[in-house]
Each structure stands twice: as structure tokens, then as C-alpha cells.
Design a protein around this motif. Structure first.
Motif, PDB file in Angstrom:
ATOM      1  N   TYR A   1       0.896  -1.338  -0.101  1.00 28.07           N
ATOM      2  CA  TYR A   1       0.088   0.141   0.099  1.00 28.07           C
ATOM      3  C   TYR A   1       0.821   1.197   0.082  1.00 28.07           C
ATOM      4  CZ  TYR A   1      -2.966   3.727   2.085  1.00 28.07           C
ATOM      5  OH  TYR A   1      -3.726   4.559   2.106  1.00 28.07           O
ATOM      6  N   LEU A   2       1.996   1.297   0.819  1.00 27.10           N
ATOM      7  CA  LEU A   2       2.871   2.422   0.816  1.00 27.10           C
ATOM      8  C   LEU A   2       3.282   2.744  -0.377  1.00 27.10           C
ATOM      9  CD1 LEU A   2       4.048   4.629   2.450  1.00 27.10           C
ATOM     10  CD2 LEU A   2       5.813   3.321   3.279  1.00 27.10           C
ATOM     11  N   GLY A   3       3.579   1.648  -1.196  1.00 32.95           N
ATOM     12  CA  GLY A   3       4.391   1.924  -2.474  1.00 32.95           C
ATOM     13  C   GLY A   3       3.582   2.283  -3.281  1.00 32.95           C
ATOM     14  N   ARG A   4       2.157   2.151  -3.233  1.00 35.93           N
ATOM     15  CA  ARG A   4       1.225   2.697  -4.287  1.00 35.93           C
ATOM     16  C   ARG A   4       1.089   4.093  -3.942  1.00 35.93           C
ATOM     17  NH1 ARG A   4      -1.437  -2.163  -3.115  1.00 35.93           N
ATOM     18  NH2 ARG A   4      -3.119  -1.312  -1.587  1.00 35.93           N
ATOM     19  N   VAL A   5       0.872   4.564  -2.726  1.00 37.05           N
ATOM     20  CA  VAL A   5       0.511   5.951  -2.508  1.00 37.05           C
ATOM     21  C   VAL A   5       1.711   6.847  -2.319  1.00 37.05           C
ATOM     22  CG1 VAL A   5      -1.544   5.174  -1.390  1.00 37.05           C
ATOM     23  CG2 VAL A   5       0.424   5.704   0.103  1.00 37.05           C
ATOM     24  N   GLY A   6       2.879   6.070  -1.618  1.00 34.69           N
ATOM     25  CA  GLY A   6       4.071   6.997  -1.518  1.00 34.69           C
ATOM     26  C   GLY A   6       4.974   7.460  -2.786  1.00 34.69           C
ATOM     27  N   SER A   7       4.519   6.613  -3.814  1.00 40.78           N
ATOM     28  CA  SER A   7       5.302   6.967  -5.123  1.00 40.78           C
ATOM     29  C   SER A   7       4.685   8.351  -5.950  1.00 40.78           C
ATOM     30  CB  SER A   7       5.337   5.809  -6.126  1.00 40.78           C
ATOM     31  OG  SER A   7       3.915   5.279  -6.323  1.00 40.78           O
ATOM     32  N   ARG A   8       3.470   8.671  -5.380  1.00 47.38           N
ATOM     33  CA  ARG A   8       2.841   9.803  -6.172  1.00 47.38           C
ATOM     34  C   ARG A   8       3.891  11.190  -6.158  1.00 47.38           C
ATOM     35  NH1 ARG A   8      -2.292   9.488  -6.697  1.00 47.38           N
ATOM     36  NH2 ARG A   8      -2.579  11.720  -6.662  1.00 47.38           N
ATOM     37  N   PRO A   9       3.679  11.693  -7.201  1.00 48.63           N
ATOM     38  CA  PRO A   9       4.667  12.888  -7.552  1.00 48.63           C
ATOM     39  C   PRO A   9       4.416  13.911  -6.330  1.00 48.63           C
ATOM     40  CG  PRO A   9       3.549  12.346  -9.463  1.00 48.63           C
ATOM     41  CD  PRO A   9       2.923  11.742  -8.611  1.00 48.63           C
ATOM     42  N   ALA A  10       3.353  14.210  -5.871  1.00 48.34           N
ATOM     43  CA  ALA A  10       2.912  15.104  -4.951  1.00 48.34           C
ATOM     44  C   ALA A  10       3.638  14.766  -3.525  1.00 48.34           C
ATOM     45  CB  ALA A  10       1.599  15.311  -4.493  1.00 48.34           C
ATOM     46  N   ALA A  11       3.828  13.444  -3.253  1.00 47.98           N
ATOM     47  CA  ALA A  11       4.534  12.967  -2.071  1.00 47.98           C
ATOM     48  C   ALA A  11       6.030  13.184  -2.371  1.00 47.98           C
ATOM     49  CB  ALA A  11       4.294  11.750  -1.980  1.00 47.98           C
ATOM     50  N   ALA A  12       6.633  13.000  -3.322  1.00 48.80           N
ATOM     51  CA  ALA A  12       7.953  13.453  -3.507  1.00 48.80           C
ATOM     52  C   ALA A  12       8.249  14.957  -3.519  1.00 48.80           C
ATOM     53  CB  ALA A  12       8.413  12.821  -5.003  1.00 48.80           C
ATOM     54  N   ARG A  13       7.360  15.536  -4.219  1.00 47.81           N
ATOM     55  CA  ARG A  13       7.630  17.335  -4.103  1.00 47.81           C
ATOM     56  C   ARG A  13       7.442  17.663  -2.636  1.00 47.81           C
ATOM     57  NH1 ARG A  13       3.599  17.404  -8.253  1.00 47.81           N
ATOM     58  NH2 ARG A  13       2.230  18.163  -6.754  1.00 47.81           N
ATOM     59  N   ALA A  14       6.501  17.262  -1.858  1.00 47.21           N
ATOM     60  CA  ALA A  14       6.381  17.496  -0.553  1.00 47.21           C
ATOM     61  C   ALA A  14       7.806  17.051   0.361  1.00 47.21           C
ATOM     62  CB  ALA A  14       5.099  16.681   0.174  1.00 47.21           C
ATOM     63  N   ALA A  15       8.196  15.708   0.154  1.00 48.15           N
ATOM     64  CA  ALA A  15       9.570  15.359   0.899  1.00 48.15           C
ATOM     65  C   ALA A  15      10.671  16.468   0.621  1.00 48.15           C
ATOM     66  CB  ALA A  15       9.665  13.830   0.540  1.00 48.15           C
ATOM     67  N   ALA A  16      10.633  16.577  -0.698  1.00 46.83           N
ATOM     68  CA  ALA A  16      11.880  17.473  -0.933  1.00 46.83           C
ATOM     69  C   ALA A  16      11.724  18.717  -0.443  1.00 46.83           C
ATOM     70  CB  ALA A  16      12.038  17.661  -2.566  1.00 46.83           C
ATOM     71  N   LEU A  17      10.471  19.413  -0.401  1.00 45.19           N
ATOM     72  CA  LEU A  17      10.330  20.682   0.253  1.00 45.19           C
ATOM     73  C   LEU A  17      10.796  20.559   1.648  1.00 45.19           C
ATOM     74  CD1 LEU A  17       7.004  21.871  -1.495  1.00 45.19           C
ATOM     75  CD2 LEU A  17       9.265  22.785  -1.620  1.00 45.19           C
ATOM     76  N   ASP A  18      10.446  19.751   2.303  1.00 43.66           N
ATOM     77  CA  ASP A  18      10.493  19.264   3.805  1.00 43.66           C
ATOM     78  C   ASP A  18      12.077  19.064   4.051  1.00 43.66           C
ATOM     79  OD1 ASP A  18       8.002  19.869   5.266  1.00 43.66           O
ATOM     80  OD2 ASP A  18       7.393  18.289   4.659  1.00 43.66           O
ATOM     81  N   GLU A  19      12.635  18.415   3.400  1.00 42.47           N
ATOM     82  CA  GLU A  19      13.973  17.944   3.449  1.00 42.47           C
ATOM     83  C   GLU A  19      14.796  19.366   3.281  1.00 42.47           C
ATOM     84  OE1 GLU A  19      15.490  15.442   4.698  1.00 42.47           O
ATOM     85  OE2 GLU A  19      13.397  14.556   4.943  1.00 42.47           O
TER      86      GLU A  19
END
Length: 207
Positions: free
Chosen positions: A180-198
Motif C-alpha cells: 500500500y505504501l508503495g502505491r501511495v508513496g510514489s505519487r509525484p505530490a508526495a515526492a515534491r512534499a518530501a523534497a520541500l521538507d528536506e
């Protein structure tokens, strides 16, 4: 356009709301609130009396609590398609607030080393850790997403909890959770959010 302000700290549950904001596709202004005195200041307590992040201000509306913020943003920006039609929201509300209630409570208690005695399990909303894990596995195994075959704000919230829990060990490593995490965590918005927070974390640490 009504201004949307996001109060957060990149080392907090604000990461959940950052992901949700990125999913909406709407512009927003970020205010980083340091832990300690700034977060407990009268100025910030005027936004959130708890003196905690995250919070959002949308025009004159202030919303706190991650699950509430996710639900609010889904309704405030319907064109993003992050909430089912009103008549189809049973599973959406069910699992959004299951994660905000039993899942949040049991994983927090487990991280703190607190175990409810078997004869007292009826006194707590989650019952037992095993019951919560089995129920969570059921939630993410019935369809592609927790509210059916479409991604919603509930997946932002549930997925964030699962991701953090698997990382810290507060949630059991089960194949259903990892899939499940693989399905939802691979979304582009999730990647953008993680990059902004990092990036925000690096900026804070370098200050």
C-alpha cells in the motif's frame, strides 16, 4: 484568490499536511515555526492554542489537527478530486478517523513503551495493538486505496502513518502495508512534499 498559509516544522506531523497541500495543486505560503518558545508564543497560540504544528489559515478560517486539515483541504478544493462524492464517503471517513484515533493512539503508546493490560483493554478506544494492526491490514487490502479504487485525502493520512510507522518500527512490517505504501508513496505530490521538507530541514539546521 484567498490566501492559504501553512504553519509547520519540517520535523513534525506537518509533513502530512505538506503532502496534502501538494496534492491540491494550490499555491500556499509556508511559515516555519521553530520548536520551543516560538511555537508556544502568544502570536502562534493565537493560531493554534495548543502551541503545536501543523495549522493552516485559509482566508479567515483556521484549521488544526492533521486529519481535519486533510478533510478540509479536500472539500475546499474539490477540483483536485481528493474526496469521494458525499454519498460515497463511508469508507473515506471511517479510515481517515480510524487513523486519527486508534492508530495514532496505539502507535504513540507503543513508542513510549506503554502497554494496556489485557483486563483494561475495554477502557481504551483501540483495544489492543494486534486488533489495530489487523484492522489496518484489512483497510489497505480491500481495494487499491482505503476508500475504494481512487486516491483520496484519507490515503494521504493513512499512508503517512504507515510510512512513519514502518520507518520507526511502531507499525509491524506486513506485506500489505508495504504494498500500500508503495502505491501511495510514489505519487509525484508526495515526492515534491518530501523534497520541500528536506530542504526546509537543511535550512533550519544550517541557520
Amino acid at each position: 484568490m484567498t490566501e492559504l498559509t501553512f504553519y509547520t516544522n519540517p520535523m513534525s506531523r506537518g509533513r502530512i499536511v505538506r503532502w496534502m497541500l501538494e496534492e491540491t495543486g494550490q499555491p500556499y505560503r509556508t511559515e516555519i515555526v521553530p520548536f520551543g518558545a516560538p511555537m508556544k508564543s502568544p502570536e502562534y497560540r493565537a493560531v493554534n492554542p495548543m502551541g503545536k504544528v501543523p495549522s493552516i489559515r485559509h482566508g479567515e478560517t483556521v484549521v488544526t489537527e492533521c486529519a481535519a486539515i486533510c478533510a478540509y483541504l479536500a472539500d475546499a478544493f474539490p477540483d483536485a478530486g481528493l474526496a469521494p462524492p458525499a454519498v460515497e464517503r463511508g469508507s473515506y471517513y471511517r479510515w481517515l478517523f480510524f487513523a486519527a484515533g486508534p492508530l495514532e493512539a496505539v502507535t504513540s503508546n507503543r513508542a513510549l513503551g506503554f502497554e494496556v493490560p489485557p483486563d483494561r483493554q475495554r477502557m481504551v478506544g483501540y483495544g489492543s495493538f494486534e486488533d489495530v494492526m489487523d484492522t489496518l491490514e484489512h483497510a489497505v487490502s480491500q481495494s487499491s486505496y482505503v476508500a475504494g479504487d481512487r486516491f483520496t485525502a484519507a490515503d494521504v493520512y493513512v499512508g503517512s502513518h504507515i510510512g512513519w510507522g514502518l520507518h520507526t518500527g511502531s507499525i509491524e512490517k506486513r506485506s500489505a502495508f508495504e504494498s500500500y505504501l508503495g502505491r501511495v508513496g510514489s505519487r509525484p505530490a508526495a515526492a515534491r512534499a518530501a523534497a520541500l521538507d528536506e530542504a526546509a530541514t537543511r535550512e533550519m539546521q544550517g541557520a
